[in-house]
Design a protein around this motif. Structure first.
Motif, short mmCIF file in Angstrom:
data_model
loop_
_atom_site.label_atom_id
_atom_site.label_comp_id
_atom_site.label_asym_id
_atom_site.label_seq_id
_atom_site.Cartn_x
_atom_site.Cartn_y
_atom_site.Cartn_z
N GLU A 1 51.90 35.19 32.87
CA GLU A 1 50.96 36.29 32.71
C GLU A 1 49.76 35.80 31.92
OE1 GLU A 1 51.78 40.15 30.38
OE2 GLU A 1 52.87 40.27 32.29
N ILE A 2 48.58 35.91 32.51
CA ILE A 2 47.35 35.43 31.89
C ILE A 2 46.58 36.58 31.27
CG2 ILE A 2 45.15 34.26 32.35
CD1 ILE A 2 47.66 32.48 32.53
N ILE A 3 46.44 37.65 32.00
CA ILE A 3 45.69 38.83 31.55
C ILE A 3 46.53 40.04 31.92
CG2 ILE A 3 43.54 40.13 31.72
CD1 ILE A 3 42.33 37.54 33.02
N PHE A 4 46.70 40.98 31.00
CA PHE A 4 47.42 42.20 31.35
C PHE A 4 46.75 43.40 30.70
CE2 PHE A 4 50.94 45.05 32.21
CZ PHE A 4 51.26 44.64 33.49
N PHE A 5 46.63 44.47 31.46
CA PHE A 5 45.98 45.69 31.01
C PHE A 5 47.01 46.80 30.89
CE2 PHE A 5 42.79 43.32 33.44
CZ PHE A 5 41.77 43.26 32.51
N GLY A 6 46.71 47.77 30.07
CA GLY A 6 47.58 48.94 29.95
C GLY A 6 47.32 49.92 31.08
N SER A 7 47.71 51.16 30.88
CA SER A 7 47.55 52.17 31.93
C SER A 7 46.09 52.59 32.07
CB SER A 7 48.42 53.38 31.60
OG SER A 7 48.00 53.96 30.39
N GLY A 8 45.78 53.12 33.23
CA GLY A 8 44.45 53.64 33.49
C GLY A 8 43.43 52.59 33.89
N ILE A 9 43.88 51.41 34.24
CA ILE A 9 42.97 50.32 34.62
C ILE A 9 43.26 49.93 36.07
CG2 ILE A 9 42.25 47.94 34.14
CD1 ILE A 9 41.60 49.76 31.81
N SER A 10 42.23 49.77 36.87
CA SER A 10 42.41 49.18 38.21
C SER A 10 41.61 47.89 38.25
CB SER A 10 41.99 50.15 39.31
OG SER A 10 40.61 50.39 39.27
N ILE A 11 42.13 46.93 39.00
CA ILE A 11 41.53 45.59 39.02
C ILE A 11 41.35 45.11 40.45
CG2 ILE A 11 42.53 45.03 36.77
CD1 ILE A 11 44.64 43.35 38.15
N ASN A 12 40.43 44.18 40.62
CA ASN A 12 40.18 43.56 41.93
C ASN A 12 40.51 42.07 41.85
OD1 ASN A 12 39.18 46.06 42.50
ND2 ASN A 12 37.21 45.38 43.24
N ASP A 13 40.52 41.42 43.00
CA ASP A 13 40.76 39.99 43.06
C ASP A 13 39.58 39.23 42.47
OD1 ASP A 13 43.25 40.21 44.41
OD2 ASP A 13 42.16 40.55 46.29
N PHE A 14 39.83 38.01 42.04
CA PHE A 14 38.76 37.16 41.53
C PHE A 14 37.93 36.62 42.69
CE2 PHE A 14 40.83 37.37 37.53
CZ PHE A 14 39.84 37.07 36.60
N SER A 15 36.64 36.55 42.47
CA SER A 15 35.70 36.01 43.44
C SER A 15 34.51 35.48 42.65
CB SER A 15 35.25 37.11 44.39
OG SER A 15 34.25 36.65 45.26
N CYS A 16 34.11 34.25 42.91
CA CYS A 16 32.99 33.62 42.19
C CYS A 16 33.27 33.53 40.69
CB CYS A 16 31.67 34.34 42.44
SG CYS A 16 31.17 34.37 44.17
N GLY A 17 34.53 33.43 40.31
CA GLY A 17 34.90 33.27 38.90
C GLY A 17 35.00 34.55 38.10
N VAL A 18 34.80 35.71 38.74
CA VAL A 18 34.88 37.00 38.03
C VAL A 18 35.66 38.01 38.86
CG1 VAL A 18 32.72 36.65 36.76
CG2 VAL A 18 32.67 37.84 38.95
N ALA A 19 36.14 39.06 38.17
CA ALA A 19 36.85 40.15 38.85
C ALA A 19 36.31 41.47 38.33
CB ALA A 19 38.35 40.06 38.59
N LEU A 20 36.19 42.43 39.23
CA LEU A 20 35.72 43.77 38.88
C LEU A 20 36.88 44.58 38.31
CD1 LEU A 20 33.48 45.96 38.96
CD2 LEU A 20 34.32 46.53 41.26
N ILE A 21 36.64 45.21 37.15
CA ILE A 21 37.64 46.03 36.48
C ILE A 21 37.10 47.45 36.36
CG2 ILE A 21 39.02 46.32 34.37
CD1 ILE A 21 39.54 43.66 35.88
N HIS A 22 37.96 48.43 36.60
CA HIS A 22 37.58 49.84 36.40
C HIS A 22 38.52 50.45 35.38
CE1 HIS A 22 37.41 54.20 38.08
NE2 HIS A 22 36.65 54.07 37.02
#
Length: 188
Positions: free
Chosen positions: A68-89
């Motif tokens: 596990e590298i990065i983990f978020f609590g509840s209420g977070i949605s995540i996208n795949d990495f692309s160009c070294g970054v990922a979109l988080i909501h």
């Protein structure tokens, strides 16, 4: 779940569910098989060496070793990495931002004043953003390349270096560097 072929740069990843109900990652690059216990409800495809994981509605990322590298609590949605970054909501405060592979926020100036927002994953170092009901384009530094004043922006072709924009019922073209090539004055 069925077997999935996962791609990671030079490596093909096989992700399977074994008879004990554990996810198994066949890591061809390192010639080893990694068993990820039943900790996650689902593991998604690898992109840029990280895979999204989900457990009870909580999201995070694991590396090619199942760590596990990065983990978020509840209420977070995540996208795949692309160009070294990922979109988080962050649904708790309705904020969007991009993180790097260490979980650090690298672009956070993309939120909307009126609460209406939409963002896409980066492609060829650019991302389309919908802010305050208008579309624009940002680069990997968060700089606005095309201003938020268009009703639509089509997928762009970085090989040609152009992007089609729409304002009302009129269309035009920008260069990927942010210069107007053809103003929005044509119907198609």
């Amino acid at each position: 779940p069925k077997n999935f072929i996962k791609y990671h740069k030079k490596t093909i990843q096989n992700l399977v569910l074994n008879k004990e109900g554990c996810f198994v990652i066949n890591n061809e690059e390192y010639k080893k098989q990694i068993i990820v216990n039943k900790k996650y409800d689902w593991i998604y495809p690898y992109f840029e060496g990280l895979a999204r994981v989900e457990k009870n509605g909580n999201w995070g990322y694991i590396n090619l070793f199942g760590e596990e590298i990065i983990f978020f609590g509840s209420g977070i949605s995540i996208n795949d990495f692309s160009c070294g970054v990922a979109l988080i909501h962050n649904k708790n405060n309705n904020e969007y931002y991009y993180i790097n592979s260490k979980g650090q926020i690298v672009i956070d100036n993309i939120n909307s004043n009126d609460g209406f927002f939409g963002a896409f994953s980066f492609k060829d170092n650019y991302a389309i953003i919908n802010k305050n009901h208008k579309f624009g384009l940002i680069d990997l530094n968060g700089n606005v390349v095309i201003p938020y004043e268009y009703d639509w922006i089509d997928e762009y072709d970085c090989n040609l270096g152009i992007i089609k924009v729409q304002k009302g019922s009129k269309y035009g073209y920008y260069s990927i560097s942010g210069e107007i090539i053809i103003p929005c004055k044509y119907r198609s």
